[in-house]
Enzyme design. Structure first.
Site, PDB file in Angstrom:
ATOM      1  N   ARG A 257      77.244 -26.833  23.352  1.00  0.00           N
ATOM      2  CA  ARG A 257      77.527 -25.306  23.740  1.00  0.00           C
ATOM      3  C   ARG A 257      77.736 -24.325  24.092  1.00  0.00           C
ATOM      4  NH1 ARG A 257      75.981 -28.174  19.461  1.00  0.00           N
ATOM      5  NH2 ARG A 257      74.979 -29.472  20.934  1.00  0.00           N
ATOM      6  N   THR A 258      77.360 -24.404  25.238  1.00  0.00           N
ATOM      7  CA  THR A 258      76.639 -23.194  26.871  1.00  0.00           C
ATOM      8  C   THR A 258      78.155 -23.138  26.867  1.00  0.00           C
ATOM      9  OG1 THR A 258      74.175 -24.019  26.889  1.00  0.00           O
ATOM     10  CG2 THR A 258      75.444 -22.649  28.466  1.00  0.00           C
TER      11      THR A 258
ATOM     12  N   LYS B   4      80.622 -36.566  46.785  1.00  0.00           N
ATOM     13  CA  LYS B   4      80.788 -37.153  48.061  1.00  0.00           C
ATOM     14  C   LYS B   4      79.358 -36.252  48.846  1.00  0.00           C
ATOM     15  CE  LYS B   4      85.360 -36.308  47.758  1.00  0.00           C
ATOM     16  NZ  LYS B   4      86.878 -35.939  48.539  1.00  0.00           N
TER      17      LYS B   4
ATOM     18  N   ARG C 217      75.627 -24.798  35.538  1.00  0.00           N
ATOM     19  CA  ARG C 217      73.799 -25.597  35.001  1.00  0.00           C
ATOM     20  C   ARG C 217      73.941 -26.146  36.397  1.00  0.00           C
ATOM     21  NH1 ARG C 217      73.569 -27.783  28.731  1.00  0.00           N
ATOM     22  NH2 ARG C 217      72.793 -25.618  28.436  1.00  0.00           N
TER      23      ARG C 217
ATOM     24  N   HIS D 131      66.646 -20.770  30.441  1.00  0.00           N
ATOM     25  CA  HIS D 131      68.529 -20.987  30.228  1.00  0.00           C
ATOM     26  C   HIS D 131      68.462 -19.484  29.570  1.00  0.00           C
ATOM     27  CE1 HIS D 131      71.804 -21.890  28.131  1.00  0.00           C
ATOM     28  NE2 HIS D 131      71.443 -22.990  27.345  1.00  0.00           N
TER      29      HIS D 131
HETATM   30  C1  NCD Z   1      69.449 -26.768  25.339  1.00  0.00           C
HETATM   31  C2  NCD Z   1      69.446 -27.145  27.136  1.00  0.00           C
HETATM   32  O1  NCD Z   1      70.278 -26.836  26.891  1.00  0.00           O
HETATM   33  O2  NCD Z   1      68.052 -26.048  27.373  1.00  0.00           O
HETATM   34  N1  NCD Z   1      70.757 -26.582  24.788  1.00  0.00           N
HETATM   35  C3  NCD Z   1      71.837 -25.335  24.865  1.00  0.00           C
HETATM   36  O3  NCD Z   1      71.883 -24.771  25.722  1.00  0.00           O
HETATM   37  N2  NCD Z   1      71.914 -25.296  23.328  1.00  0.00           N
HETATM   38  C4  NCD Z   1      68.817 -27.637  24.559  1.00  0.00           C
HETATM   39  C5  NCD Z   1      68.712 -29.276  25.013  1.00  0.00           C
HETATM   40  O4  NCD Z   1      68.585 -29.492  25.185  1.00  0.00           O
HETATM   41  O5  NCD Z   1      67.308 -29.004  23.181  1.00  0.00           O
END
Ligand code: NCD
Length: 304
Positions: free
Chosen positions: A54-55, A84, A105, A133
């Protein structure tokens, strides 16, 4: 330069800035459907050193709906950092020459802040270790506001893995800026960090901690469920001791207020029984839609 520069931590934002982002997300609703060219010529790089559905895809969808372009990688292994041993600093100093904004991320706490220190272009934190997040918290607030009409005055239950879950850390810190009651429901081993609870109480949030999901349902206007973060446990035996214990099942819904909503950042494992998906309380797929408009707003405020 845009109205926003970096977006690293919810704690860097004021309530006014958060409300402005949420208002801007609402303005993005028609553009999400019609599409627009406001970010024509702008390039977003997505550097994802950890899995995401999703993100990453909602950031890409948001950028494409605004007429911009996207590039990046979706796993560390295909980048020089993973394959590397290139440093994060060198990766950032390279990618900023290809893009106008970097969305990152990374499994380490503090990674997005470090990236921002090396970058001359804006950096957006799309998940830094177990720590934060912030864009998820903004879309969660947007979802709550859209579905409940307001945030102030609500009772919000955060449930599941409150220790390793970064979404609940950012959301809890954001909610310190609102007039809310909070119920924190987690197995003993996965409770929210005392420092975050202290911040919440200092801000005037009324906090109650409970050990069972059933105790988080009756008074809640919003039930925010989370996945037990298997990948962040130092020892798999500790995960096995708590897995499967915190689940919301169809029969639990009878405890809810009639108009309570259930949110979840997704992905889910077994904490939300698929049996509840068709209940009027279940709003987690609508919450996914909020991800696109909220990220359109963030990109527009940074690059527009
Ligand atoms: C979350 C994350 O990556 O922290 N997912 C997201 O971005 N919607 C939650 C999760 O992974 O449980």
């Amino acid at each position: 330069m845009g109205v926003l520069h970096n977006l690293i931590s919810i704690q860097d934002l004021t309530r006014d800035t958060i409300d402005m982002i949420l208002d801007h997300a609402r303005d993005m609703e028609p553009l999400a459907v019609k599409r627009s060219k406001v970010l024509d010529g702008k390039i977003m790089a997505c550097l994802f050193f950890e899995p995401s559905t999703r993100t990453r895809l909602s950031f890409e969808s948001a950028m494409l709906r605004l007429g911009g372009s996207v590039l990046g990688f979706a796993e560390a292994g295909v980048s020089s950092a993973g394959g590397k041993g290139e440093t994060l600093a060198d990766t950032i100093r390279t990618v900023e020459r290809y893009a106008d904004v970097i969305v990152i991320r990374h499994p380490l706490d503090g990674s997005a802040r470090v990236a921002a220190e090396f970058a001359t272009c804006p950096v957006v934190n799309a998940g830094s270790g177990a720590e934060e997040h912030p864009t998820q918290a903004l879309l969660d607030l947007y979802s709550i506001r859209r579905m409940k009409g307001c945030i102030d005055g609500l009772t919000i239950s955060l449930c599941g893995d409150l220790k390793f879950g970064r979404t609940v850390h950012s959301l809890a810190m954001a909610l310190t800026m609102y007039d809310v009651d909070m119920i924190l429901a987690a197995p003993k081993q996965l409770r929210m960090k005392p420092s975050i609870i202290a911040e919440m109480e200092k801000a005037g949030v009324r906090v109650r901690q409970v050990n069972h999901i059933e105790d988080a349902l009756q008074d809640a206007d919003v039930v925010y469920m989370t996945r037990i973060q298997k990948e962040r446990f130092p020892d798999i035996r500790e995960y096995n001791a708590v897995r499967g214990h915190f689940r919301l099942r169809r029969e639990d819904l009878e405890l809810l207020k009639k108009d309570a909503i259930i949110l979840h950042p997704l992905p889910r494992v077994d904490e939300l029984d698929p049996d509840i998906d068709d209940s009027p309380h279940a709003k987690y797929f609508e919450q996914v839609e909020a991800g696109v408009v909220t990220r359109m707003a963030i990109l527009d405020l940074i690059l527009g």
